[in-house]
Motif scaffolding. Structure first.
Motif, PDB file in Angstrom:
ATOM      1  N   ARG A 215     -34.099  28.638 -23.004  1.00 26.57           N
ATOM      2  CA  ARG A 215     -35.002  29.437 -22.422  1.00 26.57           C
ATOM      3  C   ARG A 215     -36.103  28.928 -21.876  1.00 26.57           C
ATOM      4  NH1 ARG A 215     -33.693  35.212 -22.551  1.00 26.57           N
ATOM      5  NH2 ARG A 215     -35.760  35.577 -22.304  1.00 26.57           N
ATOM      6  N   ALA A 216     -36.679  28.086 -22.640  1.00 24.69           N
ATOM      7  CA  ALA A 216     -37.933  27.157 -22.074  1.00 24.69           C
ATOM      8  C   ALA A 216     -37.644  25.982 -21.127  1.00 24.69           C
ATOM      9  CB  ALA A 216     -38.778  26.956 -23.366  1.00 24.69           C
ATOM     10  N   ARG A 217     -36.294  25.435 -21.274  1.00 26.70           N
ATOM     11  CA  ARG A 217     -36.038  24.044 -20.748  1.00 26.70           C
ATOM     12  C   ARG A 217     -34.939  23.996 -19.950  1.00 26.70           C
ATOM     13  NH1 ARG A 217     -37.584  24.128 -25.811  1.00 26.70           N
ATOM     14  NH2 ARG A 217     -39.151  23.179 -26.609  1.00 26.70           N
ATOM     15  N   GLY A 218     -34.014  24.919 -19.839  1.00 27.43           N
ATOM     16  CA  GLY A 218     -32.807  24.842 -19.063  1.00 27.43           C
ATOM     17  C   GLY A 218     -32.973  24.783 -17.385  1.00 27.43           C
ATOM     18  N   PRO A 219     -31.874  24.182 -17.067  1.00 28.44           N
ATOM     19  CA  PRO A 219     -30.617  23.900 -17.447  1.00 28.44           C
ATOM     20  C   PRO A 219     -30.593  22.487 -18.373  1.00 28.44           C
ATOM     21  CG  PRO A 219     -30.620  23.383 -15.203  1.00 28.44           C
ATOM     22  CD  PRO A 219     -31.800  24.240 -15.421  1.00 28.44           C
ATOM     23  N   VAL A 220     -29.783  22.490 -19.255  1.00 29.19           N
ATOM     24  CA  VAL A 220     -29.799  21.236 -20.143  1.00 29.19           C
ATOM     25  C   VAL A 220     -28.482  20.802 -20.610  1.00 29.19           C
ATOM     26  CG1 VAL A 220     -31.818  21.966 -21.063  1.00 29.19           C
ATOM     27  CG2 VAL A 220     -29.813  22.497 -22.157  1.00 29.19           C
ATOM     28  N   THR A 221     -28.056  19.700 -21.006  1.00 26.61           N
ATOM     29  CA  THR A 221     -26.801  19.214 -21.391  1.00 26.61           C
ATOM     30  C   THR A 221     -26.845  19.355 -22.734  1.00 26.61           C
ATOM     31  OG1 THR A 221     -27.566  16.810 -21.651  1.00 26.61           O
ATOM     32  CG2 THR A 221     -26.704  17.587 -19.559  1.00 26.61           C
ATOM     33  N   GLU A 222     -25.605  19.188 -23.542  1.00 32.56           N
ATOM     34  CA  GLU A 222     -25.592  18.966 -25.070  1.00 32.56           C
ATOM     35  C   GLU A 222     -26.494  17.855 -25.356  1.00 32.56           C
ATOM     36  OE1 GLU A 222     -21.271  18.494 -25.470  1.00 32.56           O
ATOM     37  OE2 GLU A 222     -20.864  20.498 -25.376  1.00 32.56           O
ATOM     38  N   ARG A 223     -26.317  16.669 -24.913  1.00 30.58           N
ATOM     39  CA  ARG A 223     -27.219  15.626 -25.181  1.00 30.58           C
ATOM     40  C   ARG A 223     -28.508  15.906 -25.335  1.00 30.58           C
ATOM     41  NH1 ARG A 223     -27.442  11.514 -22.425  1.00 30.58           N
ATOM     42  NH2 ARG A 223     -27.765   9.917 -23.938  1.00 30.58           N
ATOM     43  N   ASP A 224     -29.101  16.472 -24.304  1.00 27.87           N
ATOM     44  CA  ASP A 224     -30.420  16.988 -24.310  1.00 27.87           C
ATOM     45  C   ASP A 224     -30.852  17.714 -25.488  1.00 27.87           C
ATOM     46  OD1 ASP A 224     -30.757  15.861 -21.476  1.00 27.87           O
ATOM     47  OD2 ASP A 224     -30.176  17.731 -20.803  1.00 27.87           O
ATOM     48  N   LEU A 225     -29.967  18.609 -25.788  1.00 24.39           N
ATOM     49  CA  LEU A 225     -30.416  19.589 -27.049  1.00 24.39           C
ATOM     50  C   LEU A 225     -30.276  18.761 -28.438  1.00 24.39           C
ATOM     51  CD1 LEU A 225     -31.024  21.893 -28.541  1.00 24.39           C
ATOM     52  CD2 LEU A 225     -28.670  22.855 -28.151  1.00 24.39           C
ATOM     53  N   SER A 226     -29.340  17.600 -28.290  1.00 22.95           N
ATOM     54  CA  SER A 226     -29.207  17.013 -29.481  1.00 22.95           C
ATOM     55  C   SER A 226     -30.363  15.991 -29.739  1.00 22.95           C
ATOM     56  CB  SER A 226     -28.045  15.995 -29.540  1.00 22.95           C
ATOM     57  OG  SER A 226     -27.716  15.221 -30.503  1.00 22.95           O
ATOM     58  N   ALA A 227     -30.872  15.428 -28.456  1.00 22.20           N
ATOM     59  CA  ALA A 227     -31.941  14.583 -28.638  1.00 22.20           C
ATOM     60  C   ALA A 227     -33.183  15.178 -28.787  1.00 22.20           C
ATOM     61  CB  ALA A 227     -32.044  13.812 -27.297  1.00 22.20           C
ATOM     62  N   TRP A 228     -33.518  16.494 -28.419  1.00 20.98           N
ATOM     63  CA  TRP A 228     -34.811  16.944 -28.656  1.00 20.98           C
ATOM     64  C   TRP A 228     -34.636  17.417 -30.009  1.00 20.98           C
ATOM     65  CZ3 TRP A 228     -35.415  22.263 -30.054  1.00 20.98           C
ATOM     66  CH2 TRP A 228     -36.811  22.647 -30.191  1.00 20.98           C
ATOM     67  N   SER A 229     -33.521  18.103 -30.699  1.00 20.79           N
ATOM     68  CA  SER A 229     -33.629  18.894 -31.980  1.00 20.79           C
ATOM     69  C   SER A 229     -33.291  17.716 -33.118  1.00 20.79           C
ATOM     70  CB  SER A 229     -32.631  19.636 -32.259  1.00 20.79           C
ATOM     71  OG  SER A 229     -31.193  19.342 -31.979  1.00 20.79           O
ATOM     72  N   GLY A 230     -32.685  16.715 -32.528  1.00 17.96           N
ATOM     73  CA  GLY A 230     -32.260  15.733 -33.793  1.00 17.96           C
ATOM     74  C   GLY A 230     -30.987  16.134 -34.680  1.00 17.96           C
ATOM     75  N   PHE A 231     -30.598  17.193 -34.182  1.00 12.94           N
ATOM     76  CA  PHE A 231     -29.221  17.449 -34.700  1.00 12.94           C
ATOM     77  C   PHE A 231     -27.971  16.824 -33.767  1.00 12.94           C
ATOM     78  CE2 PHE A 231     -31.659  20.930 -36.410  1.00 12.94           C
ATOM     79  CZ  PHE A 231     -31.307  21.069 -37.827  1.00 12.94           C
ATOM     80  N   GLY A 232     -26.759  16.498 -34.621  1.00 13.18           N
ATOM     81  CA  GLY A 232     -25.713  16.010 -34.063  1.00 13.18           C
ATOM     82  C   GLY A 232     -24.955  16.584 -32.957  1.00 13.18           C
ATOM     83  N   LEU A 233     -24.119  15.998 -32.149  1.00 16.06           N
ATOM     84  CA  LEU A 233     -23.591  16.856 -31.179  1.00 16.06           C
ATOM     85  C   LEU A 233     -22.350  17.807 -31.687  1.00 16.06           C
ATOM     86  CD1 LEU A 233     -22.745  13.951 -28.559  1.00 16.06           C
ATOM     87  CD2 LEU A 233     -24.090  15.967 -28.266  1.00 16.06           C
ATOM     88  N   ARG A 234     -21.877  17.701 -32.944  1.00 12.99           N
ATOM     89  CA  ARG A 234     -21.173  18.755 -33.452  1.00 12.99           C
ATOM     90  C   ARG A 234     -21.852  20.045 -33.945  1.00 12.99           C
ATOM     91  NH1 ARG A 234     -17.360  17.029 -38.590  1.00 12.99           N
ATOM     92  NH2 ARG A 234     -16.456  15.719 -36.895  1.00 12.99           N
ATOM     93  N   ASP A 235     -22.961  19.832 -34.575  1.00 15.31           N
ATOM     94  CA  ASP A 235     -24.039  21.004 -34.447  1.00 15.31           C
ATOM     95  C   ASP A 235     -24.463  21.558 -33.372  1.00 15.31           C
ATOM     96  OD1 ASP A 235     -23.839  21.135 -37.607  1.00 15.31           O
ATOM     97  OD2 ASP A 235     -25.733  19.740 -37.522  1.00 15.31           O
ATOM     98  N   VAL A 236     -24.641  20.853 -32.316  1.00 17.90           N
ATOM     99  CA  VAL A 236     -25.193  21.306 -31.052  1.00 17.90           C
ATOM    100  C   VAL A 236     -24.087  22.079 -30.366  1.00 17.90           C
ATOM    101  CG1 VAL A 236     -25.877  20.528 -28.693  1.00 17.90           C
ATOM    102  CG2 VAL A 236     -27.156  19.569 -30.692  1.00 17.90           C
ATOM    103  N   ARG A 237     -22.948  21.504 -30.523  1.00 16.63           N
ATOM    104  CA  ARG A 237     -21.779  22.429 -29.567  1.00 16.63           C
ATOM    105  C   ARG A 237     -21.401  23.680 -30.462  1.00 16.63           C
ATOM    106  NH1 ARG A 237     -18.658  16.675 -29.334  1.00 16.63           N
ATOM    107  NH2 ARG A 237     -19.585  16.068 -27.403  1.00 16.63           N
ATOM    108  N   THR A 238     -21.675  23.570 -31.481  1.00 16.93           N
ATOM    109  CA  THR A 238     -21.353  24.996 -32.396  1.00 16.93           C
ATOM    110  C   THR A 238     -22.567  25.974 -32.019  1.00 16.93           C
ATOM    111  OG1 THR A 238     -20.180  23.930 -34.039  1.00 16.93           O
ATOM    112  CG2 THR A 238     -21.008  26.246 -34.476  1.00 16.93           C
ATOM    113  N   ALA A 239     -23.561  25.421 -32.213  1.00 13.29           N
ATOM    114  CA  ALA A 239     -24.938  26.147 -31.836  1.00 13.29           C
ATOM    115  C   ALA A 239     -24.684  26.753 -30.498  1.00 13.29           C
ATOM    116  CB  ALA A 239     -26.170  25.286 -31.911  1.00 13.29           C
ATOM    117  N   LEU A 240     -24.480  25.907 -29.534  1.00 13.68           N
ATOM    118  CA  LEU A 240     -24.553  26.629 -28.089  1.00 13.68           C
ATOM    119  C   LEU A 240     -23.341  27.567 -27.801  1.00 13.68           C
ATOM    120  CD1 LEU A 240     -24.946  22.978 -25.960  1.00 13.68           C
ATOM    121  CD2 LEU A 240     -26.459  25.114 -26.108  1.00 13.68           C
ATOM    122  N   ALA A 241     -22.204  27.242 -28.549  1.00 12.39           N
ATOM    123  CA  ALA A 241     -21.252  28.751 -28.458  1.00 12.39           C
ATOM    124  C   ALA A 241     -21.767  29.765 -29.186  1.00 12.39           C
ATOM    125  CB  ALA A 241     -19.840  27.950 -29.244  1.00 12.39           C
TER     126      ALA A 241
END
Length: 389
Positions: A215-241
């Motif tokens: 909501r505060a930064r979009g549009p973003v990629t999965e890698r963007d969220l992973s880099a910002w949050s520190g969580f791995g891509l598996r967690d990020v993909r689940t979180a986005l879904a």
């Protein structure tokens, strides 16, 4: 048709509160803590520049001074602590507890080498936590005062070891930022400043993290969220879904300029449509220059390489260069700037990468004037010759 790079840039500027439909800036927020709440967490290594980053996302006619933002931090309206990654962030009291609980395990793992180096494990770690808890029990304590208490107990108490003792105590929710004592920051008991709220299931916390990040930064990629949050891509993909499910598809994928799937919040994108869509019958708006801190969320809220941010001739500039910060023209870096703040006056050094048009110079000077109002003291401006790259 997918988003162009210019559209990605425009939507991010709008979502971040750096642009509005009328070309001005400002979120639907009136206080620094409301800005932090919208962003969930705001990177804040550099204390004063990070406060400027909050202020410039509020409407110019209601923008708080540095003194006002500092007072909000002293009151505990917003807090500064280590969360998400081993770095400083601003968070609100409402979010501090669950967000630290969600990310503490990962940050502890990232700190593992340093904990081992300083012997911060087992009984020693327990004694460190107990000693720090006792030290702040009767009032907010400076780093030096906490270090003295640890030293009296025969525990690590100086330099890098002290830094990791304090980070350990933050992540274990023993202490968090307190009221300043002059120019020194303090630590306060965590329960004093953070309400006792029910913990969240990990998947629920990750889904909320993803939703509020978007909501505060979009549009973003999965890698963007992973880099910002520190969580791995598996967690990020689940979180986005999960975020898409719980928002009934408001959070969804959209094609990006390079064939990469981006995620955005369709409601936010529609709200800012006028700020990011040019009309053929309208004259081009005047240029806008922003003076951002080097760790601003518009800079560090996304993964490298940051093609939306950097001119093609300066690919090596994709990093912080202290004491130089980021100067942008219409969302693209056009140079660096560096403030030097004294008790009664300040200097802003401008390091341009290219020649600026007259209109850009006017916009740059408007930005400097805004920073001057924020500081509440006169600013002398030093402009260097165009740097060669």
């Amino acid at each position: 048709m997918g988003l162009t790079l210019a559209e990605v840039r425009g939507r991010r500027l709008a979502a971040q509160g750096l642009r509005a439909a009328d070309g001005a800036a400002g979120l639907d927020a009136t206080t620094p803590d409301e800005v932090v709440s919208r962003f969930l967490a705001v990177q804040s290594q550099e204390y004063l520049p990070a406060q400027w980053g909050l202020a410039q996302r509020l409407a110019a006619d209601g923008r708080p001074s540095a003194a006002a933002v500092g007072a909000a931090i002293d009151r505990g309206d917003l807090l500064r602590t280590h969360v998400l990654r081993p770095t400083w962030h601003f968070v609100t009291p409402a979010d501090a507890g669950w967000l630290i609980a969600l990310s503490a395990e990962r940050v502890h793992r990232a700190n593992g080498t340093y904990y081992a180096r300083h012997g911060l494990a087992g009984a020693v770690a327990d004694r460190v936590l107990a000693t720090i808890e006792t030290a702040v029990a009767d009032g907010h304590r400076t780093r030096t005062e906490v270090g003295a208490a640890l030293g009296d107990a025969g525990l690590p108490s100086t330099g890098n070891a002290l830094a990791y003792c304090l980070m350990l105590a933050e992540l274990e929710r023993v202490v968090i930022s307190g009221a300043s004592v002059g120019a020194q920051r303090t630590y306060a008991p965590f329960p004093e400043r953070v309400p006792d709220v029910a913990s969240r299931a990990r998947d629920e916390g990750l889904a909320e993290l993803a939703e509020r990040y978007l909501r505060a930064r979009g549009p973003v990629t999965e890698r963007d969220l992973s880099a910002w949050s520190g969580f791995g891509l598996r967690d990020v993909r689940t979180a986005l879904a999960d975020a898409a499910d719980r928002t009934d598809g408001r959070i969804a994928r959209i094609d990006g300029p390079d064939g990469t799937a981006y995620w955005h919040d369709a409601e936010i994108a529609e709200r800012h449509r006028d700020a990011t869509s040019a009309r053929p019958d309208e004259a081009a708006p005047p240029p806008r220059v922003d003076l951002l801190q080097a760790y601003d969320e518009y800079v560090m809220g996304y993964a490298a390489p940051r093609s939306y941010l950097l001119p093609t001739k300066h690919p090596s500039a994709d990093s912080a260069e202290f004491p130089l910060h980021a100067m942008l023209a219409d969302g693209v870096m056009c140079g660096r700037w560096a403030p030097t703040v004294g008790p009664r006056s300040a200097t802003v050094r401008i390091v341009p990468w290219r020649r600026m048009s007259r209109a850009e110079v006017v916009a740059r000077d408007d930005a400097i004037a805004g920073f001057e109002r924020f500081l509440g003291r006169p600013i002398a401006v030093e402009v260097e010759r165009v740097a060669r790259h």
